[in-house]
Design an enzyme around this catalytic site. Sequence first.
Site, PDB file in Angstrom:
ATOM      1  N   SER A 168       0.798  -1.225   0.000  1.00 52.93           N
ATOM      2  CA  SER A 168       0.000   0.000   0.000  1.00 52.93           C
ATOM      3  C   SER A 168       0.831   1.276   0.000  1.00 52.93           C
ATOM      4  O   SER A 168       0.342   2.317  -0.418  1.00 52.93           O
ATOM      5  CB  SER A 168      -0.962   0.000   1.190  1.00 52.93           C
ATOM      6  OG  SER A 168      -0.261  -0.249   2.388  1.00 52.93           O
ATOM      7  N   HIS A 196      -5.553  -3.654  -2.656  1.00 56.75           N
ATOM      8  CA  HIS A 196      -5.286  -2.662  -3.703  1.00 56.75           C
ATOM      9  C   HIS A 196      -5.260  -3.265  -5.105  1.00 56.75           C
ATOM     10  O   HIS A 196      -4.931  -2.575  -6.063  1.00 56.75           O
ATOM     11  CB  HIS A 196      -3.946  -1.959  -3.437  1.00 56.75           C
ATOM     12  CG  HIS A 196      -3.982  -1.110  -2.222  1.00 56.75           C
ATOM     13  ND1 HIS A 196      -4.438   0.188  -2.225  1.00 56.75           N
ATOM     14  CD2 HIS A 196      -3.652  -1.382  -0.937  1.00 56.75           C
ATOM     15  CE1 HIS A 196      -4.369   0.692  -1.007  1.00 56.75           C
ATOM     16  NE2 HIS A 196      -3.895  -0.248  -0.205  1.00 56.75           N
ATOM     17  N   LYS A 227     -11.847   0.466  -1.668  1.00 53.63           N
ATOM     18  CA  LYS A 227     -10.914   1.123  -2.600  1.00 53.63           C
ATOM     19  C   LYS A 227     -11.514   1.104  -4.020  1.00 53.63           C
ATOM     20  O   LYS A 227     -12.362   1.915  -4.304  1.00 53.63           O
ATOM     21  CB  LYS A 227      -9.552   0.453  -2.475  1.00 53.63           C
ATOM     22  CG  LYS A 227      -9.099   0.502  -0.995  1.00 53.63           C
ATOM     23  CD  LYS A 227      -7.711   0.050  -0.764  1.00 53.63           C
ATOM     24  CE  LYS A 227      -7.417  -0.184   0.711  1.00 53.63           C
ATOM     25  NZ  LYS A 227      -7.513   0.998   1.571  1.00 53.63           N
TER      26      LYS A 227
HETATM   27  C1  LIG Z   1      -3.193  -3.707   2.126  1.00 49.22           C
HETATM   28  C2  LIG Z   1      -4.356  -3.254   2.959  1.00 49.22           C
HETATM   29  N1  LIG Z   1      -5.039  -4.162   3.660  1.00 49.22           N
HETATM   30  C3  LIG Z   1      -6.089  -3.816   4.418  1.00 49.22           C
HETATM   31  C4  LIG Z   1      -6.519  -2.507   4.495  1.00 49.22           C
HETATM   32  C5  LIG Z   1      -7.687  -2.167   5.357  1.00 49.22           C
HETATM   33  O1  LIG Z   1      -8.842  -2.105   4.591  1.00 49.22           O
HETATM   34  P1  LIG Z   1     -10.082  -1.205   5.068  1.00 49.22           P
HETATM   35  O2  LIG Z   1      -9.774   0.200   4.741  1.00 49.22           O
HETATM   36  O3  LIG Z   1     -11.241  -1.775   4.318  1.00 49.22           O
HETATM   37  O4  LIG Z   1     -10.218  -1.408   6.554  1.00 49.22           O
HETATM   38  C6  LIG Z   1      -5.841  -1.513   3.756  1.00 49.22           C
HETATM   39  C7  LIG Z   1      -6.203  -0.082   3.729  1.00 49.22           C
HETATM   40  O5  LIG Z   1      -6.964   0.516   4.325  1.00 49.22           O
HETATM   41  C8  LIG Z   1      -4.728  -1.903   2.986  1.00 49.22           C
HETATM   42  O6  LIG Z   1      -4.043  -0.979   2.311  1.00 49.22           O
END
Ligand SMILES: Cc1ncc(COP(=O)(O)O)c(C=O)c1O
Length: 380
Positions: A168, A196, A227
């Site tokens: 990320s 992502h 996303k």
């Molecule tokens: C790689 C990754 N996993 C999990 C999450 C968490 O997802 P959420 O925003 O739906 O809680 C994110 C970003 O927020 C992320 O970038």
Amino acid sequence: MAEQDLTRELKMVTDSAQPVCQRGGKSFLNLSSNNYLGLAGHPQLADAMGQAMSRGAGSPSSRLIVGHEEETDQLESELANWQSSEAALVFGNGYMANVGVLSALLRREDAVFSDRLNHASIVDGIRLSGATHFRYRHRDLDHLEICLKKADEKGTRRKLIVTDAVFSMDGDVAPLQDMVYLKERYGAALFVDEAHSVGVIGVQGKGLAHELGIADQVDLHMGTFSKAFGVYGAYVTGKREWIRYLIHTARSFIYTTALPPVVISAIRRSLQLVQQRSVLRQSLSGKCHYFREGLSQAGFRLTDSTTPIIPIMLGDSSRTLEFSQRLAERGILAVAIRPPTVPNGEARIRFSLMANHREEDLREAIRTIVQIGYECKVIG
Ligand SMILES: Cc1ncc(COP(=O)(O)O)c(C=O)c1O
């Protein structure tokens, strides 16, 4: 934290998911959003939510108490079909999915192997589980193999490898094919976070594992709807008995209220759009290529990104803050990412692109970023 330039501020913004947003009465080109396909503002999602409103604004309870509506069942079978998996389970969000899955699957006697740059929700799930945590160097499979051998020597009960598909903060991708080889060689399971990549990568936006042809060898897939889907929530897919096990053991699934009907409806509509709109993926990919090339040719130090997450590496936190402030003064919203989100000395400006950014806005943005690069002596 203030002494180290590490304090953060909550700021008010209007049209936060749009390519152009407003803050303090001023317009900004939004180069910080994860709304990759531009679906968050799609009228079809608003329409789906409007139709579901008659069923109430909220959910009554955890799914294991009152139960769930038919649409949740439909969504989970559509997700399983789309991912060619036996079953799917919807979670409140991606953070909860990762924390829930990892703390449910792992015990103290187990070992977990996690890329050093994996998302914080993965780290937190591992901490909660109490399993032995091997953090291998970023995308370094020799190091992963050394860790797997060490765990075997210690007589670990079970082994789980976990990785982001797209990282990320760097925008580069995990070497999933070679990871599948290692997982099979050492008898480990593999859990991939496609937060992502779903919507963005592969036919019908199925994500990186499908694109590489190894989806069947991944034991559990996770993706979020916050996303590219432009909504909220998350899912996990895999074998029916694994999903059944999670229903009984994932505490962030059991002890929380289900997503409201309006959100489930919007996710279902978004899933259709994600599968159909390959034209959005193509447009996004073309814009990312153009943007990356522009910055790289100007002399910025980039990561190995091949995705819409395109950081420029500045190193020092105060320099990165200053860069971000100068961007804001000239109408570009791109946040300074500093420790602890990234390792010390690796502060950066993280740009992220959307399919509905206008080409002329991106061209102008590159020009501004390059100018600031010269002013801050980041490029020579
Ligand atoms: C790689 C990754 N996993 C999990 C999450 C968490 O997802 P959420 O925003 O739906 O809680 C994110 C970003 O927020 C992320 O970038």
